[in-house]
Each structure stands twice: as C-alpha cells, then as structure tokens.
Design a protein around this motif. Structure first.
Motif, PDB file in Angstrom:
ATOM      1  N   GLU A 159      -9.836   3.918 -11.149  1.00  0.00           N
ATOM      2  CA  GLU A 159      -9.842   3.248 -12.456  1.00  0.00           C
ATOM      3  C   GLU A 159      -8.452   3.156 -13.080  1.00  0.00           C
ATOM      4  O   GLU A 159      -8.195   2.268 -13.889  1.00  0.00           O
ATOM      5  N   ALA A 160      -7.543   4.030 -12.690  1.00  0.00           N
ATOM      6  CA  ALA A 160      -6.183   4.019 -13.238  1.00  0.00           C
ATOM      7  C   ALA A 160      -5.253   3.038 -12.512  1.00  0.00           C
ATOM      8  O   ALA A 160      -4.155   2.756 -13.000  1.00  0.00           O
ATOM      9  N   GLN A 161      -5.684   2.512 -11.361  1.00  0.00           N
ATOM     10  CA  GLN A 161      -4.816   1.638 -10.579  1.00  0.00           C
ATOM     11  C   GLN A 161      -4.919   0.191 -11.063  1.00  0.00           C
ATOM     12  O   GLN A 161      -5.970  -0.259 -11.489  1.00  0.00           O
ATOM     13  N   HIS A 162      -3.814  -0.521 -10.933  1.00  0.00           N
ATOM     14  CA  HIS A 162      -3.752  -1.926 -11.353  1.00  0.00           C
ATOM     15  C   HIS A 162      -3.918  -2.889 -10.184  1.00  0.00           C
ATOM     16  O   HIS A 162      -4.047  -4.096 -10.397  1.00  0.00           O
ATOM     17  N   ILE A 163      -3.895  -2.366  -8.967  1.00  0.00           N
ATOM     18  CA  ILE A 163      -4.002  -3.199  -7.779  1.00  0.00           C
ATOM     19  C   ILE A 163      -4.756  -2.415  -6.711  1.00  0.00           C
ATOM     20  O   ILE A 163      -4.677  -1.190  -6.653  1.00  0.00           O
ATOM     21  N   PHE A 164      -5.509  -3.150  -5.910  1.00  0.00           N
ATOM     22  CA  PHE A 164      -6.120  -2.562  -4.719  1.00  0.00           C
ATOM     23  C   PHE A 164      -6.008  -3.575  -3.596  1.00  0.00           C
ATOM     24  O   PHE A 164      -5.678  -4.745  -3.816  1.00  0.00           O
ATOM     25  N   PHE A 165      -6.241  -3.115  -2.386  1.00  0.00           N
ATOM     26  CA  PHE A 165      -6.114  -3.963  -1.209  1.00  0.00           C
ATOM     27  C   PHE A 165      -7.449  -3.976  -0.471  1.00  0.00           C
ATOM     28  O   PHE A 165      -8.122  -2.959  -0.374  1.00  0.00           O
ATOM     29  N   VAL A 166      -7.805  -5.154   0.051  1.00  0.00           N
ATOM     30  CA  VAL A 166      -9.056  -5.338   0.780  1.00  0.00           C
ATOM     31  C   VAL A 166      -8.706  -5.676   2.223  1.00  0.00           C
ATOM     32  O   VAL A 166      -7.881  -6.563   2.474  1.00  0.00           O
ATOM     33  N   GLY A 167      -9.348  -4.978   3.159  1.00  0.00           N
ATOM     34  CA  GLY A 167      -9.174  -5.270   4.573  1.00  0.00           C
ATOM     35  C   GLY A 167     -10.500  -5.696   5.177  1.00  0.00           C
ATOM     36  O   GLY A 167     -11.534  -5.086   4.905  1.00  0.00           O
ATOM     37  N   SER A 168     -10.452  -6.771   5.977  1.00  0.00           N
ATOM     38  CA  SER A 168     -11.647  -7.243   6.674  1.00  0.00           C
ATOM     39  C   SER A 168     -11.212  -7.897   7.981  1.00  0.00           C
ATOM     40  O   SER A 168     -10.069  -8.314   8.134  1.00  0.00           O
ATOM     41  N   ALA A 169     -12.157  -7.981   8.920  1.00  0.00           N
ATOM     42  CA  ALA A 169     -11.876  -8.623  10.204  1.00  0.00           C
ATOM     43  C   ALA A 169     -13.175  -9.106  10.818  1.00  0.00           C
ATOM     44  O   ALA A 169     -14.215  -8.470  10.667  1.00  0.00           O
ATOM     45  N   ALA A 170     -13.100 -10.212  11.491  1.00  0.00           N
ATOM     46  CA  ALA A 170     -14.218 -10.711  12.295  1.00  0.00           C
ATOM     47  C   ALA A 170     -14.092 -10.103  13.692  1.00  0.00           C
ATOM     48  O   ALA A 170     -13.099  -9.432  13.994  1.00  0.00           O
ATOM     49  N   PRO A 171     -15.064 -10.314  14.565  1.00  0.00           N
ATOM     50  CA  PRO A 171     -14.938  -9.779  15.923  1.00  0.00           C
ATOM     51  C   PRO A 171     -13.709 -10.310  16.665  1.00  0.00           C
ATOM     52  O   PRO A 171     -13.140  -9.619  17.495  1.00  0.00           O
ATOM     53  N   ASP A 172     -13.320 -11.550  16.369  1.00  0.00           N
ATOM     54  CA  ASP A 172     -12.145 -12.171  16.974  1.00  0.00           C
ATOM     55  C   ASP A 172     -11.300 -12.781  15.870  1.00  0.00           C
ATOM     56  O   ASP A 172     -11.771 -13.011  14.766  1.00  0.00           O
ATOM     57  N   GLY A 173     -10.056 -13.073  16.191  1.00  0.00           N
ATOM     58  CA  GLY A 173      -9.188 -13.749  15.235  1.00  0.00           C
ATOM     59  C   GLY A 173      -8.349 -12.782  14.430  1.00  0.00           C
ATOM     60  O   GLY A 173      -8.147 -11.631  14.800  1.00  0.00           O
ATOM     61  N   GLN A 174      -7.889 -13.272  13.294  1.00  0.00           N
ATOM     62  CA  GLN A 174      -6.937 -12.535  12.475  1.00  0.00           C
ATOM     63  C   GLN A 174      -7.609 -11.460  11.615  1.00  0.00           C
ATOM     64  O   GLN A 174      -8.714 -11.648  11.133  1.00  0.00           O
ATOM     65  N   VAL A 175      -6.896 -10.359  11.424  1.00  0.00           N
ATOM     66  CA  VAL A 175      -7.300  -9.326  10.470  1.00  0.00           C
ATOM     67  C   VAL A 175      -6.727  -9.743   9.125  1.00  0.00           C
ATOM     68  O   VAL A 175      -5.596 -10.229   9.050  1.00  0.00           O
ATOM     69  N   THR A 188      -8.569  10.321   1.734  1.00  0.00           N
ATOM     70  CA  THR A 188      -7.318  10.411   0.988  1.00  0.00           C
ATOM     71  C   THR A 188      -6.215  10.820   1.952  1.00  0.00           C
ATOM     72  O   THR A 188      -6.453  11.502   2.944  1.00  0.00           O
ATOM     73  N   SER A 189      -5.007  10.383   1.659  1.00  0.00           N
ATOM     74  CA  SER A 189      -3.824  10.846   2.382  1.00  0.00           C
ATOM     75  C   SER A 189      -2.683  10.944   1.382  1.00  0.00           C
ATOM     76  O   SER A 189      -2.784  10.486   0.245  1.00  0.00           O
ATOM     77  N   CYS A 190      -1.577  11.523   1.808  1.00  0.00           N
ATOM     78  CA  CYS A 190      -0.544  11.970   0.873  1.00  0.00           C
ATOM     79  C   CYS A 190       0.131  10.865   0.070  1.00  0.00           C
ATOM     80  O   CYS A 190       0.370  11.017  -1.108  1.00  0.00           O
ATOM     81  N   GLY A 191       0.518   9.781   0.678  1.00  0.00           N
ATOM     82  CA  GLY A 191       1.236   8.739  -0.045  1.00  0.00           C
ATOM     83  C   GLY A 191       2.667   9.103  -0.388  1.00  0.00           C
ATOM     84  O   GLY A 191       3.291   8.465  -1.249  1.00  0.00           O
ATOM     85  N   TYR A 192       3.231  10.082   0.276  1.00  0.00           N
ATOM     86  CA  TYR A 192       4.593  10.523  -0.047  1.00  0.00           C
ATOM     87  C   TYR A 192       5.651   9.448   0.201  1.00  0.00           C
ATOM     88  O   TYR A 192       6.715   9.473  -0.397  1.00  0.00           O
ATOM     89  N   ALA A 193       5.382   8.496   1.080  1.00  0.00           N
ATOM     90  CA  ALA A 193       6.350   7.435   1.368  1.00  0.00           C
ATOM     91  C   ALA A 193       6.135   6.192   0.511  1.00  0.00           C
ATOM     92  O   ALA A 193       6.904   5.240   0.601  1.00  0.00           O
ATOM     93  N   VAL A 194       5.102   6.184  -0.341  1.00  0.00           N
ATOM     94  CA  VAL A 194       4.851   5.051  -1.231  1.00  0.00           C
ATOM     95  C   VAL A 194       5.854   5.120  -2.388  1.00  0.00           C
ATOM     96  O   VAL A 194       5.961   6.143  -3.056  1.00  0.00           O
ATOM     97  N   PRO A 195       6.602   4.049  -2.637  1.00  0.00           N
ATOM     98  CA  PRO A 195       7.616   4.097  -3.683  1.00  0.00           C
ATOM     99  C   PRO A 195       7.011   4.119  -5.088  1.00  0.00           C
ATOM    100  O   PRO A 195       5.875   3.686  -5.292  1.00  0.00           O
ATOM    101  N   PHE A 196       7.790   4.593  -6.044  1.00  0.00           N
ATOM    102  CA  PHE A 196       7.413   4.462  -7.446  1.00  0.00           C
ATOM    103  C   PHE A 196       7.591   2.995  -7.845  1.00  0.00           C
ATOM    104  O   PHE A 196       8.603   2.375  -7.529  1.00  0.00           O
ATOM    105  N   MET A 197       6.608   2.463  -8.522  1.00  0.00           N
ATOM    106  CA  MET A 197       6.694   1.101  -9.025  1.00  0.00           C
ATOM    107  C   MET A 197       6.033   1.079 -10.393  1.00  0.00           C
ATOM    108  O   MET A 197       4.960   1.651 -10.570  1.00  0.00           O
ATOM    109  N   ALA A 198       6.662   0.421 -11.342  1.00  0.00           N
ATOM    110  CA  ALA A 198       6.143   0.389 -12.706  1.00  0.00           C
ATOM    111  C   ALA A 198       5.320  -0.878 -12.946  1.00  0.00           C
ATOM    112  O   ALA A 198       5.741  -1.984 -12.604  1.00  0.00           O
ATOM    113  N   TYR A 199       4.154  -0.702 -13.538  1.00  0.00           N
ATOM    114  CA  TYR A 199       3.293  -1.814 -13.906  1.00  0.00           C
ATOM    115  C   TYR A 199       3.879  -2.513 -15.125  1.00  0.00           C
ATOM    116  O   TYR A 199       4.170  -1.891 -16.132  1.00  0.00           O
TER     117      TYR A 199
END
Length: 184
Positions: free
Chosen positions: A17-33, A129-140
């Motif tokens: 709820e605190a995040q301003h962006i999220f990412f969606v991943g999907s793929a068909a059996p063939d073709g592009q992810v 969950t994973s650490c995210g230590y390499a994710v840069p600081f970015m200001a909204y």
C-alpha cells in the motif's frame, strides 16, 4: 536472503500500500515474456491471498492475451524510498472486462476512469520477499497525468475504437478478447 510465505501478512500488505509503482509479469506458452510497470492507484489487496488491479487503456494488452493462454501472473514491488525490500507474489488471475458482471463492483474500488479496460482478480499461491539491497533510492515526485488526460479527451466510442484497432492482439498475435468474449 529470500523468504517464502503462503500469504500476505499485514506488514507486507502495508508495504504494498505504501508503494507508488508495481510490476506485472506474464507469459504465454510461446512468444515474448511481458513485464509492465503499473501505477495510478490501480491496485487493492482484498485479503491475504487476493489482489485486484485495474488495467487502464494503453498501447499494448499483453497481460490479457497471455492469461487467455496460460493463467499465471507475478506481481512485484520494490522499496525505492525506505526499506530495502523486493516483494513478489505469484498466482493465477481471472480477467474481467467491462462486459462482465463482477467488473462493476470491483471497478468501484478505484477512482473513476472511462479507460478501465480489464480488472485482474489475482489468487496468490506464493509470496516471496528478498533483500533489495541493490535497488537504488528513488524519490516519488507525483503521478503523470498523460494517460488520464488522454482518456478524458476521448468519448467511450473513441476508446472502444482504440481497443478494437490497437488492443485486440499481443505482439505475438494472440487474441486479448478485449472487445468480445473468448468462446469455448
């Protein structure tokens, strides 16, 4: 170190709820992810194993086409501003269109938009969950108003024409069923 859970905890729900962006991943059996960034107050956590997000009219429609072929979805959030964490949810999703009865009640959870194209009702079967230590600081700095303005400048008929001419197929040519239901 990555940790896995069967469902979202209250702490993880607050993180989402605190995040301003999220990412969606999907793929068909063939073709592009497909990996797509999403924002604009378009996601709600409805329970420890249920998320809904509203897909607005855009230049592509990969997720809908992928889910029609292979029903799986990954959502991801990164802690850019504070806590260094990456959160992924894995599951399946039901695609709802404005023509579907359940669309109306779920669409009411979000601010009005004539460009609401689909709602994805996601059932989670794994949370990681994973650490995210390499994710840069970015200001909204705020929301972009380009998509909202584009939509407000169109009539419902013009939006439907856009869906018909621009959102009917994935980049691999698979149907998205944006304007007509998939037949059995």
């Amino acid at each position: 170190m990555a940790k896995q859970f069967d469902s979202l905890s209250e702490v993880l729900t607050r993180f989402i709820e605190a995040q301003h962006i999220f990412f969606v991943g999907s793929a068909a059996p063939d073709g592009q992810v497909n990996i797509s960034p999403k924002g604009m107050d378009s996601l709600r956590v409805l329970g420890p194993n249920r998320i809904v997000w509203r897909n607005l009219t855009g230049s592509g429609n990969e997720t809908a086409g992928h889910l029609a072929q292979l029903n799986r979805m990954t959502l991801m959030w990164c802690g850019f501003e504070a806590k260094p964490m990456i959160l992924r949810t894995y599951g399946t999703a039901k695609t709802l269109h404005p023509r579907d009865e359940a669309f109306r009640s779920l669409n009411a959870l979000f601010p009005h938009s004539d460009g609401a194209r689909q709602i994805y009702d996601v059932s989670l079967d794994l949370v990681q969950t994973s650490c995210g230590y390499a994710v840069p600081f970015m200001a909204y700095q705020g929301e972009r108003d380009v998509l909202r303005n584009w939509t407000e400048d169109k009539t419902p008929e013009e939006i439907a024409t856009y869906w018909e001419t621009r959102n009917q197929h994935t980049i691999d040519g698979a149907p998205t069923y944006v304007t007509s239901p998939k037949t059995p």
